[in-house]
Design a protein around this motif. Structure first.
Motif, mmCIF file in Angstrom:
data_model
loop_
_atom_site.group_PDB
_atom_site.id
_atom_site.type_symbol
_atom_site.label_atom_id
_atom_site.label_comp_id
_atom_site.label_asym_id
_atom_site.label_seq_id
_atom_site.Cartn_x
_atom_site.Cartn_y
_atom_site.Cartn_z
ATOM 1 N N ASN A 14 -53.027 -5.908 66.848
ATOM 2 C CA ASN A 14 -51.946 -6.648 67.494
ATOM 3 C C ASN A 14 -51.179 -7.485 66.466
ATOM 4 N N THR A 56 -40.937 -5.953 69.445
ATOM 5 C CA THR A 56 -41.708 -7.196 69.559
ATOM 6 C C THR A 56 -40.752 -8.391 69.554
ATOM 7 N N LYS A 100 -49.561 -10.808 65.265
ATOM 8 C CA LYS A 100 -49.768 -12.235 65.512
ATOM 9 C C LYS A 100 -49.062 -13.036 64.434
#
Length: 226
Positions: free
Chosen positions: A157, A72, A159
């Protein structure tokens, strides 16, 4: 690294123990804890769970086992996923605040926690003090906004970690900008001039000043709130 612990005689009725965390070799992980507590996203008082079988499930629930520090945008901050509250506590798991840190930071934190856990029992609540946190921006400045390094798993997800708007459902978060009112964390000084920051926003000056602290070789006294 010498293990240190603090004995706060006045707050025995509030928490069973206090983890005194030296941030010298774990600035990233200290920074993560300070961000989580400062922005009201996690508690500074945790509950020890001695069952090691619960730790990996908590890491999976938090997202740390999904390798966010290799796949990520957060990987630029480090190669190892840190979570707060710790996976070794009942408060850990889903909703934990994550940060990518150097693996050495996680090793230092883990070693200190492991030594501390030898002194308490399953189910004991403990509060946290950090020391040597210069350079950990979220510890030095409670109102500092997320710089993009703090994140969490939301609906599958990753965030950016943001404080929750008042009155909105769990999982709905506002932009991470300084709030009008941040959690008030209190800073203390021992007789040697060393500073300690309490991650328990409910602690009071009278709970701490005059208490003894063991620094690995000697007892010292907390003399004042800064």
């Amino acid at each position: 690294m010498q293990f240190r612990f603090i004995h706060l005689f006045a707050i025995t009725a509030v928490t069973a123990a206090t983890f005194e965390w030296d941030c010298t070799n774990s600035l990233g992980t200290c920074n993560n804890a300070c961000y989580a507590v400062n922005h009201g996203l996690a508690s500074g008082v945790l509950t020890y769970d001695s069952d090691t079988n619960n730790r990996n499930p908590r890491r999976t629930a938090s997202g740390c086992n999904k390798n966010p520090c290799s796949n990520t945008v957060y990987k630029k901050y480090g190669d190892s996923c840190d979570e707060y509250p710790f996976a070794s506590t009942k408060e850990g798991g889903t909703g934990a605040i994550l940060r990518c840190v150097d693996s050495t930071d996680n090793s230092s934190e883990g070693g200190q926690l492991g030594n501390f856990y030898k002194t308490i029992n399953n189910g004991d609540k403990y509060s946290i003090f950090v020391r040597n946190y210069a350079g950990a921006a979220f510890c030095e400045n409670a109102a500092m906004a997320n710089d993009g390094s703090e994140f969490r798993l939301v609906n599958g997800n990753f965030k950016n970690a943001k404080h929750r708007r008042n009155g909105e459902d769990v999982g709905i978060f506002a932009d991470a900008k300084p709030r009008g009112t941040t959690v008030q964390l209190r800073e203390f000084e021992d007789q040697n001039g060393e500073k300690l920051l309490s991650l328990d926003p409910n602690i009071k000056e009278e709970d701490v000043v005059g208490s003894k602290i063991w620094n690995g070789g000697n007892w010292t006294t907390i003399v004042r709130m800064i």
